[in-house]
Design a protein around this motif. Structure first.
Motif, PDB file in Angstrom:
ATOM      1  N   LYS A  82       0.804  -1.239   0.171  1.00 10.53           N
ATOM      2  CA  LYS A  82      -0.002   0.001  -0.077  1.00 10.53           C
ATOM      3  C   LYS A  82       0.905   1.200  -0.082  1.00 10.53           C
ATOM      4  CE  LYS A  82      -4.065  -1.917   2.571  1.00 10.53           C
ATOM      5  NZ  LYS A  82      -4.903  -2.034   3.621  1.00 10.53           N
ATOM      6  N   TYR A  83       0.434   2.198  -0.688  1.00 12.65           N
ATOM      7  CA  TYR A  83       1.123   3.709  -0.539  1.00 12.65           C
ATOM      8  C   TYR A  83       0.042   4.662   0.030  1.00 12.65           C
ATOM      9  CZ  TYR A  83      -1.451   5.485  -4.710  1.00 12.65           C
ATOM     10  OH  TYR A  83      -2.517   5.936  -5.729  1.00 12.65           O
ATOM     11  N   PHE A  84       0.644   5.878   0.600  1.00 14.78           N
ATOM     12  CA  PHE A  84      -0.220   6.823   1.335  1.00 14.78           C
ATOM     13  C   PHE A  84      -0.305   8.040   1.015  1.00 14.78           C
ATOM     14  CE2 PHE A  84       1.423   2.919   3.784  1.00 14.78           C
ATOM     15  CZ  PHE A  84       0.312   2.307   4.582  1.00 14.78           C
ATOM     16  N   PRO A  85      -1.027   8.427  -0.095  1.00 13.18           N
ATOM     17  CA  PRO A  85      -1.231   9.621  -0.489  1.00 13.18           C
ATOM     18  C   PRO A  85      -1.925  10.701   0.163  1.00 13.18           C
ATOM     19  CG  PRO A  85      -2.649   8.550  -1.867  1.00 13.18           C
ATOM     20  CD  PRO A  85      -1.996   7.417  -0.725  1.00 13.18           C
ATOM     21  N   LYS A  86      -1.497  12.051   0.078  1.00 12.68           N
ATOM     22  CA  LYS A  86      -2.481  12.918   0.719  1.00 12.68           C
ATOM     23  C   LYS A  86      -2.472  13.893  -0.550  1.00 12.68           C
ATOM     24  CE  LYS A  86      -3.047  16.995   4.013  1.00 12.68           C
ATOM     25  NZ  LYS A  86      -2.584  17.406   5.091  1.00 12.68           N
ATOM     26  N   MET A  87      -3.892  14.353  -0.988  1.00 17.98           N
ATOM     27  CA  MET A  87      -4.001  15.335  -2.187  1.00 17.98           C
ATOM     28  C   MET A  87      -4.997  16.610  -1.464  1.00 17.98           C
ATOM     29  SD  MET A  87      -5.079  14.694  -5.800  1.00 17.98           S
ATOM     30  CE  MET A  87      -6.741  14.001  -5.611  1.00 17.98           C
ATOM     31  N   ALA A  88      -4.092  17.571  -1.786  1.00 14.05           N
ATOM     32  CA  ALA A  88      -5.202  18.923  -1.499  1.00 14.05           C
ATOM     33  C   ALA A  88      -5.336  19.758  -2.953  1.00 14.05           C
ATOM     34  CB  ALA A  88      -4.242  19.945  -0.447  1.00 14.05           C
ATOM     35  N   ASN A 108      -9.809   8.825   3.368  1.00 14.38           N
ATOM     36  CA  ASN A 108      -9.447   7.424   3.693  1.00 14.38           C
ATOM     37  C   ASN A 108      -8.152   6.910   3.466  1.00 14.38           C
ATOM     38  OD1 ASN A 108     -12.147   7.121   4.377  1.00 14.38           O
ATOM     39  ND2 ASN A 108     -12.876   6.847   2.628  1.00 14.38           N
ATOM     40  N   SER A 109      -7.137   7.743   2.757  1.00 15.07           N
ATOM     41  CA  SER A 109      -5.883   7.277   2.509  1.00 15.07           C
ATOM     42  C   SER A 109      -4.834   6.995   3.524  1.00 15.07           C
ATOM     43  CB  SER A 109      -5.244   8.123   1.346  1.00 15.07           C
ATOM     44  OG  SER A 109      -4.923   9.555   2.151  1.00 15.07           O
ATOM     45  N   ALA A 110      -5.341   7.288   4.794  1.00 14.02           N
ATOM     46  CA  ALA A 110      -4.451   7.043   5.815  1.00 14.02           C
ATOM     47  C   ALA A 110      -4.323   5.718   6.239  1.00 14.02           C
ATOM     48  CB  ALA A 110      -4.929   8.006   7.033  1.00 14.02           C
ATOM     49  N   SER A 111      -5.410   4.939   5.611  1.00 12.86           N
ATOM     50  CA  SER A 111      -4.806   3.237   6.000  1.00 12.86           C
ATOM     51  C   SER A 111      -4.417   2.802   4.858  1.00 12.86           C
ATOM     52  CB  SER A 111      -6.373   2.726   6.110  1.00 12.86           C
ATOM     53  OG  SER A 111      -7.349   3.027   5.052  1.00 12.86           O
ATOM     54  N   GLY A 112      -4.106   3.602   3.684  1.00 17.17           N
ATOM     55  CA  GLY A 112      -3.301   3.188   2.737  1.00 17.17           C
ATOM     56  C   GLY A 112      -4.279   2.859   1.519  1.00 17.17           C
ATOM     57  N   LEU A 113      -3.586   3.106   0.223  1.00 24.68           N
ATOM     58  CA  LEU A 113      -4.347   2.533  -1.044  1.00 24.68           C
ATOM     59  C   LEU A 113      -3.514   1.518  -1.507  1.00 24.68           C
ATOM     60  CD1 LEU A 113      -5.228   6.087  -2.341  1.00 24.68           C
ATOM     61  CD2 LEU A 113      -6.488   4.737  -0.960  1.00 24.68           C
ATOM     62  N   SER A 114      -4.089   0.686  -2.418  1.00 25.84           N
ATOM     63  CA  SER A 114      -3.312  -0.331  -3.358  1.00 25.84           C
ATOM     64  C   SER A 114      -2.279   0.261  -4.125  1.00 25.84           C
ATOM     65  CB  SER A 114      -4.196  -1.429  -3.965  1.00 25.84           C
ATOM     66  OG  SER A 114      -3.616  -2.380  -4.724  1.00 25.84           O
ATOM     67  N   SER A 115      -1.181  -0.358  -4.069  1.00 24.24           N
ATOM     68  CA  SER A 115      -0.032   0.170  -5.099  1.00 24.24           C
ATOM     69  C   SER A 115      -0.167  -0.313  -6.200  1.00 24.24           C
ATOM     70  CB  SER A 115       1.215  -0.177  -4.293  1.00 24.24           C
ATOM     71  OG  SER A 115       1.436  -1.721  -3.981  1.00 24.24           O
ATOM     72  N   LYS A 146       3.840   9.085   4.343  1.00 24.65           N
ATOM     73  CA  LYS A 146       4.822   8.071   4.823  1.00 24.65           C
ATOM     74  C   LYS A 146       6.406   8.723   4.514  1.00 24.65           C
ATOM     75  CE  LYS A 146       2.342   4.976   6.866  1.00 24.65           C
ATOM     76  NZ  LYS A 146       2.260   4.619   8.467  1.00 24.65           N
ATOM     77  N   GLY A 147       6.378   9.828   3.920  1.00 22.94           N
ATOM     78  CA  GLY A 147       7.593  10.296   3.445  1.00 22.94           C
ATOM     79  C   GLY A 147       7.730  11.726   3.110  1.00 22.94           C
ATOM     80  N   ASP A 148       8.856  12.215   2.168  1.00 24.25           N
ATOM     81  CA  ASP A 148       9.133  13.764   2.127  1.00 24.25           C
ATOM     82  C   ASP A 148       8.448  13.997   0.822  1.00 24.25           C
ATOM     83  OD1 ASP A 148       9.800  13.942   4.756  1.00 24.25           O
ATOM     84  OD2 ASP A 148      11.811  13.535   4.088  1.00 24.25           O
ATOM     85  N   GLY A 149       7.971  13.163  -0.360  1.00 24.85           N
ATOM     86  CA  GLY A 149       7.758  13.467  -1.696  1.00 24.85           C
ATOM     87  C   GLY A 149       6.751  14.468  -1.820  1.00 24.85           C
ATOM     88  N   VAL A 150       6.813  15.180  -2.801  1.00 27.08           N
ATOM     89  CA  VAL A 150       5.784  16.010  -2.975  1.00 27.08           C
ATOM     90  C   VAL A 150       5.661  16.239  -4.623  1.00 27.08           C
ATOM     91  CG1 VAL A 150       5.088  18.460  -3.141  1.00 27.08           C
ATOM     92  CG2 VAL A 150       6.153  17.678  -1.046  1.00 27.08           C
ATOM     93  N   PHE A 151       4.196  16.499  -5.074  1.00 25.05           N
ATOM     94  CA  PHE A 151       4.297  16.729  -6.541  1.00 25.05           C
ATOM     95  C   PHE A 151       3.028  17.745  -6.857  1.00 25.05           C
ATOM     96  CE2 PHE A 151       1.986  15.905 -10.442  1.00 25.05           C
ATOM     97  CZ  PHE A 151       2.971  15.376 -11.377  1.00 25.05           C
TER      98      PHE A 151
END
Length: 292
Positions: A82-88, A108-115, A146-151
């Protein structure tokens, strides 16, 4: 000479490896003005669609829906598949004012989305509090919980009035005039409507009426006729003997229409006239409808 060649090759290899590790990117679509920047997170492509059609410019009609699709998102920390994105998302005026913002489009992405399928979508309806005649920037920010990446994607939006609606006014001002389907909760921008849809002809921000004893007295006529000139509806004064405050009038004036199934020839002409009974101020509007 041989040593210099070997050393140059070694330096080039180190630079390439370093660039790959930083995973930074900048891309721009000159048709739509979309610009994306990635730092640790990347997307293979970003698709912009308007009312289910590919966008081809930075001009949009009031009431349209913009869908932004981020394909093959990569660079996230993956745990247990799973990966854990946040989108604003934010809509910012050309003056720099934030018109609206939502800091969490994926609650709901705090619990993770299928990678397996890494595709994220954002949707924005170009309506109140956004105003036609202005230019904005539509900004999406995707980050890794879970990390520092930003797009980040940033796209100019020049909002124009619906060219399918012809409006003329005398001594009355307005901010928006548009057709909405109350049945489908969507703004009509392509003239296509359905039988039994509840349609609303809406005017917002009307001003210029004369008040008497704190109230506005206005009239509104509505006519609908088909291509052959057959009159389907004729309402001479829908506000007969009614009064309203200036605040009520400014908020919105609406005319509703429901077309029941029957014989008619497309297109239909829907005509509205609103006037001030205490002055000569008036506003008229007309649009064509295709009933399907």
């Amino acid at each position: 000479m041989k040593n210099n060649i070997i050393r140059l090759f070694a330096i080039s290899t180190i630079v390439a490896a370093t660039s790959c590790n930083f995973n930074k990117s900048i891309n721009k679509d000159f048709a739509t003005g979309l610009k994306t920047t990635g730092d640790g997170i990347s997307a293979s492509s970003v698709d912009i669609t308007v009312n289910n059609e590919e966008a081809s410019s930075d001009k949009y009609t009031y009431g349209q829906t913009i869908v932004t699709t981020f394909n093959d998102i990569d660079g996230f920390t993956v745990e247990d598949g799973k990966y854990f994105p946040k989108m604003a998302v934010a809509m910012v005026s050309k003056k720099g004012d934030t018109v609206f913002a939502n800091s969490d489009l994926l609650p709901n992405s705090a619990s993770g989305l299928s990678s397996i399928k890494r595709q994220l979508k954002g949707q924005v309806i170009l309506a109140n509090p956004i105003l036609s005649g202005d230019t904005y920037n539509l900004i999406y920010t995707i980050s890794d919980l879970k990390g520092d990446g930003v797009f980040v994607s940033k796209m100019p939006v020049e909002l124009i009035k619906d060219s399918n609606i012809k409006i003329s006014s005398e001594k009355l001002g307005y901010s928006e005039g548009y057709i909405m389907s109350a049945t489908h909760k969507s703004v009509i921008t392509n003239r296509k409507v359905g039988f039994n849809d509840k349609l609303l002809f809406i005017f917002e921000g009307l001003k210029g009426f004369t008040t008497k004893d704190g109230f506005v007295e206005l009239g509104m006529t509505m006519t609908v006729e088909d291509y052959n000139g057959t009159v389907i509806l004729d309402q001479p004064d829908m506000f007969l003997n009614q009064k309203a405050t200036q605040a009520q009038v400014s908020q919105s004036i609406q005319a509703s229409l429901v077309l029941t199934k029957g014989t008619l020839e497309n297109p239909l002409k829907w005509h509205i006239k609103i006037w001030d009974k205490n002055s000569k101020a008036k506003i008229t509007a007309e649009t064509l409808l295709e009933v399907e």
